[in-house]
Enzyme design. Structure first.
Site, short mmCIF file in Angstrom:
data_model
loop_
_atom_site.label_atom_id
_atom_site.label_comp_id
_atom_site.label_asym_id
_atom_site.label_seq_id
_atom_site.Cartn_x
_atom_site.Cartn_y
_atom_site.Cartn_z
N THR A 81 0.79 -1.37 0.02
CA THR A 81 0.16 -0.08 -0.18
C THR A 81 0.88 1.35 0.02
OG1 THR A 81 -0.05 0.28 2.52
CG2 THR A 81 -1.98 -1.01 1.30
N ASP A 92 15.52 12.62 51.60
CA ASP A 92 14.61 13.48 51.48
C ASP A 92 13.45 13.15 52.64
OD1 ASP A 92 12.85 15.16 49.49
OD2 ASP A 92 11.54 13.65 50.17
N CYS A 112 -0.56 6.93 7.46
CA CYS A 112 -1.85 6.34 7.46
C CYS A 112 -2.87 7.48 7.70
CB CYS A 112 -1.95 5.11 8.25
SG CYS A 112 -3.49 4.47 8.46
N TYR A 172 17.42 15.98 42.39
CA TYR A 172 16.19 16.58 42.18
C TYR A 172 16.06 16.90 40.60
CZ TYR A 172 11.51 18.97 42.76
OH TYR A 172 10.18 19.51 42.56
N ARG A 223 4.21 6.81 3.18
CA ARG A 223 3.07 7.75 3.61
C ARG A 223 2.53 7.32 4.95
NH1 ARG A 223 1.62 6.75 -1.54
NH2 ARG A 223 -0.49 6.19 -1.02
N CYS A 226 -2.85 0.22 14.54
CA CYS A 226 -3.92 0.72 13.61
C CYS A 226 -5.31 -0.01 13.65
CB CYS A 226 -3.25 0.78 12.26
SG CYS A 226 -4.07 1.34 10.65
N TRP A 268 20.95 16.33 47.12
CA TRP A 268 19.69 16.33 47.19
C TRP A 268 19.22 17.31 45.90
CZ3 TRP A 268 15.73 19.93 46.77
CH2 TRP A 268 14.53 19.37 46.72
N CYS A 302 -5.09 5.80 11.22
CA CYS A 302 -4.52 5.88 12.56
C CYS A 302 -3.37 6.88 12.89
CB CYS A 302 -3.57 4.52 12.76
SG CYS A 302 -2.05 4.26 11.95
#
Length: 512
Positions: A46, A468, A81, A452, A79, A54, A448, A84
């Protein structure tokens, strides 16, 4: 300069090392949405490429070829779809988590660096030559930086065509194309439609708005999502004037904030889904108002990082859920995410403001600095009034505006000066280990704060913060030893997802 081929923390396997083409085909045959964005299926009969989930009739195995990126499929002549929409899936979790060259490059491309600075700028940021970068990306992803950025521009163009009333010529340049001809050729090649046909195609338009620069879009994610935790986490830390979380109908909450983007300011609104956990629908509704539509790609990329939308929650749950200590908490909160941030410099400032004080106190101080040193919006929007101050502005902040001990004032100014002059980098393509070393070399920046920032600003999935207070409270609720040494030892079993364990423990600590 080193070329690390490490894909992540020790013991972690890359997805492409775990699944082969037969496994990929089984995922396509079962329409498994967990693999959307991880690979793409091209059908030779296709000329179309699809996401694994899909809904179309499953093609025969002999007609399927698999690609790691949409750009690679497009480069091979396939290309997208139209059913989907494979260009609008969550990103592969590999690109956000990996610390090697490919992962860092993909994060920068997602942030729009190629469109703004070209391939040379991307290579310079990564510390490689453009030729080295091209070779490594093509070898692993099947496409180089130009092709990857081109695929991203095509997706942005489709979004603008289908969600705004902008003239096609303006869409071309807003999406990042250098010329209208390049824009037309790319849209035809990727979607097998002219831009005008793509715009008028029935059943594809989202809600439009009459507000200039405003767009409505959907932010896709895979698996379950604990939206309640996300909104609670952001609401607790929302800086007055810069962020807010507002309640709406049907229990939906909306996170709103200002954005400092490369071409101008913006305002983002992201809704929580009506259902959380595994019942959520697979996307978050988002609205953006941008001063310059060229910032669309960057804004979307940063919001996705903020909400951790490219995560693989099933992989996290598989590891953490098997742990006797943490397993019940993981089962009780499916889809818990590890929020990132839209601006690493802002987060760095806020991390220093939060040293040795409560979250509420840090939030209040950040709001005062935003009001004093932030850039005001031309027109307030609800509770949003300003952009967060730049590092350069705060490096010169008056001591009277910094309600904190002198040592922390000096730490804040030193950090901001280093961010402003570039001696410390926290952008999407920085090496995490190098950034950590640079931060630790600054006076007043400790483990710390560095941890973070690695977790939230740099998207590291494997950070643990043994000292912590919230972590220690969460461990005590589980009946576990909570001293830093014991906590760090217990967390070894949670690698490579210790950042997610941190959020599980924080959620336990805040449960009451």
């Amino acid at each position: 300069m080193s070329d690390s081929r490490q894909s992540g923390p020790p013991g972690r396997r890359r997805l492409e090392d775990v699944i082969d083409d037969e496994t990929r085909y089984r995922a396509v045959d079962s329409r498994d949405a967990r693999f959307d964005g991880v690979f793409f299926t091209a059908v030779t009969t296709t000329g179309i490429y699809c996401r694994p989930s899909c809904p179309a009739v499953t093609p025969k195995r002999v007609n399927c070829t698999f690609y790691p990126t949409a750009a690679a499929a497009q480069g091979a002549g396939f290309r997208a779809c139209r059913r989907c929409r494979p260009d609008s899936v969550p990103g592969s979790p590999e690109w956000n988590h990996r610390a090697d060259l490919v992962g860092r490059a993909m994060r920068l491309i997602g942030d729009g660096v190629v469109d703004r600075e070209g391939v040379a700028g991307l290579a310079t940021r990564l510390g490689y030559s453009a030729r080295q970068l091209q070779r490594q990306l093509t070898a692993e992803l099947g496409a180089g930086p130009i092709a990857l950025a081109r695929a991203q521009r095509a997706q942005t163009a489709r979004l603008l065509l289908q969600t705004t009333e902008l003239p096609v010529t303006e869409v071309a340049f807003a999406a990042g194309f250098a010329s209208v001809r390049q824009f037309n050729d790319t849209v035809r090649e990727v979607y097998d439609r002219t831009p005008s046909a793509l715009r008028t195609e029935s059943g594809t338009r989202l809600a439009t708005t009459a507000t200039p620069g405003a767009l409505s879009l959907r932010l896709a994610y895979r698996g379950a999502i604990d939206a309640e935790h996300l909104m609670d986490f952001l609401a607790l830390r929302a800086v007055p004037g810069v962020e807010e979380v507002v309640a709406g109908k049907r229990g939906i909450r909306t996170y709103r904030r200002t954005l400092a983007l490369p071409h101008g300011p913006g305002i983002a609104e992201v809704d929580s889904p009506a259902e959380s956990g595994s019942a959520a629908r697979g996307w978050l509704d988002c609205r953006l108002r941008l001063a310059d539509l060229r910032d669309l790609t960057t804004a979307v990329h940063r919001l996705r990082a903020l909400f951790d939308l490219d995560a693989d929650p099933e992989a996290v749950a598989e590891q953490l859920g098997a742990d006797p200590l943490l397993g019940p908490a993981v089962a009780a909160r499916p889809g818990l995410r590890s929020p990132g941030h839209v601006d690493p410099h802002e987060l760095a400032v806020r991390a220093v403001l939060g040293q040795q004080v409560t979250v509420a106190a840090a939030r209040t101080l950040a709001g005062r600095l935003a009001a004093r040193y932030g850039t005001p919006l031309s027109e307030p929007s609800g509770g949003l009034t300003a952009l967060f101050p730049t590092a350069a502005a705060l490096a010169e902040a008056d001591s009277a505006d910094l309600a904190m001990p002198t040592a922390r004032q000096n730490a804040l100014r030193g950090l901001c000066a280093a961010l402003a002059d570039g001696s410390v980098r926290l952008d999407a393509g920085v090496d995490r280990e190098q950034a950590a070393e640079q931060l630790l070399a600054l006076r007043g920046i400790g483990p710390w704060t560095v941890g973070y920032l690695r977790m939230r600003a740099l998207g590291d999935p494997d950070v643990f913060l043994p000292s912590d207070i919230g972590i220690r409270d969460g461990l005590r609720r589980l009946g576990a030893a909570s001293d830093p040494k014991a906590a760090a030892e217990a967390a070894r079993a949670w690698a490579p997802w210790r950042s997610y364990a941190v959020h599980q423990l924080w959620a336990l600590a805040s449960a009451g």
